[in-house]
Design a protein around this motif. Structure first.
Motif, PDB file in Angstrom:
ATOM      1  N   GLY A 114       0.799  -1.211   0.000  1.00  7.27           N
ATOM      2  CA  GLY A 114       0.000   0.000   0.000  1.00  7.27           C
ATOM      3  C   GLY A 114       0.836   1.268   0.000  1.00  7.27           C
ATOM      4  O   GLY A 114       0.451   2.284  -0.599  1.00  7.27           O
ATOM      5  N   SER A 115       1.982   1.218   0.667  1.00  8.32           N
ATOM      6  CA  SER A 115       2.814   2.411   0.808  1.00  8.32           C
ATOM      7  C   SER A 115       3.491   2.842  -0.493  1.00  8.32           C
ATOM      8  O   SER A 115       3.970   3.973  -0.590  1.00  8.32           O
ATOM      9  CB  SER A 115       3.880   2.173   1.879  1.00  8.32           C
ATOM     10  N   VAL A 116       3.530   1.948  -1.479  1.00 12.22           N
ATOM     11  CA  VAL A 116       4.216   2.283  -2.735  1.00 12.22           C
ATOM     12  C   VAL A 116       3.257   2.335  -3.922  1.00 12.22           C
ATOM     13  O   VAL A 116       3.652   2.736  -5.019  1.00 12.22           O
ATOM     14  CB  VAL A 116       5.360   1.292  -3.041  1.00 12.22           C
ATOM     15  N   LYS A 152      10.461   8.754  -1.160  1.00  9.79           N
ATOM     16  CA  LYS A 152      10.336   9.411   0.133  1.00  9.79           C
ATOM     17  C   LYS A 152      11.433   8.909   1.069  1.00  9.79           C
ATOM     18  O   LYS A 152      11.985   7.806   0.859  1.00  9.79           O
ATOM     19  CB  LYS A 152       8.959   9.113   0.724  1.00  9.79           C
ATOM     20  N   GLU A 177      11.159   7.617   3.825  1.00  6.64           N
ATOM     21  CA  GLU A 177      10.762   6.324   4.403  1.00  6.64           C
ATOM     22  C   GLU A 177      10.927   5.147   3.444  1.00  6.64           C
ATOM     23  O   GLU A 177      10.721   4.000   3.837  1.00  6.64           O
ATOM     24  CB  GLU A 177       9.321   6.369   4.924  1.00  6.64           C
ATOM     25  N   ASP A 178      11.293   5.406   2.196  1.00  6.64           N
ATOM     26  CA  ASP A 178      11.607   4.327   1.261  1.00  6.64           C
ATOM     27  C   ASP A 178      13.047   3.841   1.430  1.00  6.64           C
ATOM     28  O   ASP A 178      13.436   2.841   0.802  1.00  6.64           O
ATOM     29  CB  ASP A 178      11.408   4.788  -0.190  1.00  6.64           C
TER      30      ASP A 178
END
Length: 121
Positions: free
Chosen positions: A61-63, A86, A88-89
């Motif tokens: 979901g985050s990507v 980002k 956080e990646d």
């Protein structure tokens, strides 16, 4: 056995892009699933995206909407195009391949050595 060679990691600023690639070689009969996982410092390894031999894709979901996974079945290569990166990646990204290898026709999972992706200004 299957050997996986990854490339494309590095340092990029937030909002930038990188493309990872992973080439599989060896006594391969069939490659079923090709995918990417990542592991940030102190965290568990999580699925980023994978692509089946049918072309079906799954994204974390985050990507979703930022990363695109693709594969070239003629070359046994999987790519991960990463856009709008980002902080956080930031993580070590690992290639994963599910394949049937000969001559025994055994199906197993194989991992690359990992490539560092750092997103920082």
């Amino acid at each position: 056995q299957v050997q996986l060679v990854e490339s494309g990691g590095g340092l990029v600023q937030p909002g930038g892009s990188l493309t990872l690639s992973c080439a599989a070689s060896g006594n391969i009969v069939t490659i079923h699933t090709m995918g990417w996982y990542r592991q940030a410092l102190g965290k568990q390894r999580d699925l980023v995206a994978d692509i089946q031999s049918s072309g079906n894709r799954i994204y974390a979901g985050s990507v979703k909407g930022r990363f695109i996974i693709s594969r070239d079945n003629t070359k046994n290569v999987v790519y991960l195009q990463m856009n709008d990166l980002k902080v956080e990646d930031t993580a070590v990204y690992y290639c994963n391949v599910g394949a049937t290898v000969g001559p025994a026709g055994v199906r197993d999972d194989y991992w690359g050595q990992g490539t560092q992706v750092t997103v920082s200004s």
